[in-house]
Scaffold this active site. Structure first.
Site, PDB file in Angstrom:
ATOM      1  N   HIS A   1       0.857  -1.186   0.000  1.00  9.17           N
ATOM      2  CA  HIS A   1       0.000   0.000   0.000  1.00  9.17           C
ATOM      3  C   HIS A   1       0.894   1.237   0.000  1.00  9.17           C
ATOM      4  O   HIS A   1       2.006   1.217   0.528  1.00  9.17           O
ATOM      5  CB  HIS A   1      -0.866  -0.048   1.257  1.00  9.17           C
TER       6      HIS A   1
ATOM      7  N   ASP B   1       2.895  -4.463   7.765  1.00  9.26           N
ATOM      8  CA  ASP B   1       1.591  -3.806   7.644  1.00  9.26           C
ATOM      9  C   ASP B   1       0.521  -4.884   7.739  1.00  9.26           C
ATOM     10  O   ASP B   1       0.353  -5.703   6.834  1.00  9.26           O
ATOM     11  CB  ASP B   1       1.520  -3.074   6.299  1.00  9.26           C
TER      12      ASP B   1
ATOM     13  N   GLN C   1      -4.763  -5.463   6.507  1.00 11.10           N
ATOM     14  CA  GLN C   1      -5.715  -6.377   5.872  1.00 11.10           C
ATOM     15  C   GLN C   1      -5.753  -7.748   6.537  1.00 11.10           C
ATOM     16  O   GLN C   1      -6.575  -8.583   6.167  1.00 11.10           O
ATOM     17  CB  GLN C   1      -5.369  -6.539   4.389  1.00 11.10           C
TER      18      GLN C   1
ATOM     19  N   LYS D   1     -10.717  -1.171   9.762  1.00 10.30           N
ATOM     20  CA  LYS D   1     -10.747  -2.371   8.929  1.00 10.30           C
ATOM     21  C   LYS D   1     -11.015  -3.627   9.751  1.00 10.30           C
ATOM     22  O   LYS D   1     -11.055  -4.729   9.217  1.00 10.30           O
ATOM     23  CB  LYS D   1      -9.424  -2.504   8.165  1.00 10.30           C
TER      24      LYS D   1
ATOM     25  N   CYS E   1      -4.633   2.265  -3.899  1.00  6.65           N
ATOM     26  CA  CYS E   1      -3.438   2.784  -3.219  1.00  6.65           C
ATOM     27  C   CYS E   1      -2.259   1.838  -3.398  1.00  6.65           C
ATOM     28  O   CYS E   1      -1.464   1.624  -2.474  1.00  6.65           O
ATOM     29  CB  CYS E   1      -3.712   3.038  -1.746  1.00  6.65           C
TER      30      CYS E   1
END
Length: 445
Positions: free
Chosen positions: A162, A239, A242, A265, A403
């Site tokens: 991202h 990261d 997700q 999220k 993104c």
């Protein structure tokens, strides 16, 4: 509308599409329809789904079919109630005040830090830092590491990352003279482990990875990747934006120095994020923001910063959002069972198979171990046109570059559509989406 009676084979225009069989860890998918149609699964899903009031609305006469959870999840009633309770009864700033409202507010706020320590299996509560989201968390780390990085140092970044896991490192490189090198993907849109190992021979200072691709849903085996990076002395950041709503996390098992994600999220509010950091390294970060809550002592001659976690949480924090995040954690700990995780996996496989059966649908990086996301295009039609026509039938998907412009460039795409599922998604959502896409296909092709 119904699906075609005689599905045609999926059309493939890119070498990265429809490559499940070529991946060594892929296995034949089970009968997804049988699993997700089971009475037990349907009852469990209905109970979960009933907790999300936003899903009950009509859009232009169509029931909402929400397949944009990867962008932001809907919120269960318990999250809405927790935030309303705070504003109605406990609204006060945290820390230092002598009155009861502030004491209650502080207790609720800090309780969520303890929840997160358990949720992530972190060793210390001081390793949990509240931010405004994944993007701010990564910026906190990238800025804080400035003194750790010198000219010529290498920073490796996942090519599917991202933008939030690219741009802060580029800014760090500008400040320090470091060199950015992307970790390439293989022809199946997975991180190329062989190329990664070669890049690690450069002894990178920092390795920035994504746990799950926000654009494709492909999963990185981050524990293995982090172990390889640590063997070369690299500082590692993952990261997890997700991953956090779909997987059970253990940051100690992953072994990374930093792990970041956003509340919105994972069925929590917008405007709240989390930075986990290994204490000894986290404690060396220079603060990105200064003033307010993060200080210990101030004079016009000098300022002394406080200790973790306050030192990295300047100003008035997003208190109601933290409390809402705590409710979201409770929700996930209650509802995200192994059976629900299996149901989500079957839904993704079912969605992939239904799209393949339509013909003229191109899938990107679609595997049976993907999480939460299916990326696709309809023939050569513009993704935005497809998204708008789906919206006119109550179906919400995301369209664009997600993104992840470097990833789109590697796929020779200007963008694509992305259907993403959540804990509340059911088979009927998938069937309604596919039926709507059939009508779009009939209109455009």
């Amino acid at each position: 509308m119904t699906q075609p009676a005689s599905p045609t084979p999926n059309t493939v225009t890119h070498t990265a599409t429809n490559t499940v069989a070529s991946h060594p860890s892929a296995s034949a998918a089970p009968d997804a329809t049988a699993v997700i149609c089971s009475s037990e699964s349907e009852q469990r899903n209905a109970k979960i789904r009933s907790q999300f009031p936003a899903l009950n609305q009509l859009l232009d006469g169509y029931p909402l079919c929400y397949l944009d959870t990867a962008a932001t999840s809907q919120k269960p009633q318990m999250v809405l109630d927790a935030m309303a309770q705070f504003y109605a009864n406990d609204n006060a700033n945290v820390h230092r005040a002598a009155h009861q409202l502030s004491a209650r507010s502080t207790l609720s706020y800090e309780k969520v830090r303890d929840q997160l320590q358990q949720f992530l299996k972190a060793e210390r509560r001081e390793e949990i830092i509240f931010s405004h989201g994944t993007t701010e968390s990564i910026n906190l780390v990238a800025f804080g590491l400035t003194t750790h990085v010198s000219a010529g140092d290498v920073i490796l970044i996942d090519a599917a990352a991202h933008h939030a896991n690219i741009v802060p490192w580029q800014e760090l490189a500008k400040r320090t003279g470091a060199v950015i090198k992307p970790i390439p993907l293989d022809q199946a849109c997975r991180l190329d482990v062989s190329a990664y190992k070669t890049l690690l021979e450069l002894k990178p200072k920092i390795v920035a990875l994504c746990h799950v691709s926000n654009a494709l849903g492909t999963v990185n085996h981050v524990a293995q990747l982090v172990q390889l990076a640590k063997a070369q002395g690299a500082i590692t950041l993952v990261d997890g934006a997700q991953a956090v709503a779909h997987l059970t996390l253990d940051v100690t098992e992953i072994g990374c120095d930093f792990y970041v994600f956003s509340g919105h999220k994972m069925y929590g509010p917008t405007g709240i994020g989390v930075l986990y950091g290994r204490f000894d390294l986290l404690d060396t970060l220079a603060p990105l923001l200064t003033g307010g809550e993060m200080i210990k002592r101030v004079s016009f001659e000098a300022t002394e910063f406080g200790s973790l976690p306050n030192r990295l949480e300047a100003g008035t924090p997003p208190i109601a959002e933290v409390i809402g995040l705590g409710a979201a954690i409770t929700f996930l700990q209650t509802e995200l069972t192994a059976q629900v995780q299996a149901y989500e996996a079957e839904l993704v496989n079912y969605l992939q198979s239904q799209l393949r059966a339509l013909g003229e649908v191109h899938l990107y990086g679609a595997f049976d171990d993907n999480i939460g996301v299916v990326a696709f295009n309809l023939a050569d039609e513009h993704h935005q046109d497809v998204g708008i026509l789906l919206d006119q039938q109550g179906v919400a998907v995301r369209c664009g570059h997600h993104c992840a412009m470097p990833l789109m460039q590697s796929l020779n795409l200007k963008g694509c559509c992305r259907a993403s599922i959540g804990i509340y998604t059911n088979k009927d959502d998938i069937d309604r989406f596919v039926a709507a896409l059939v009508s779009v296909k009939d209109l455009l092709l």
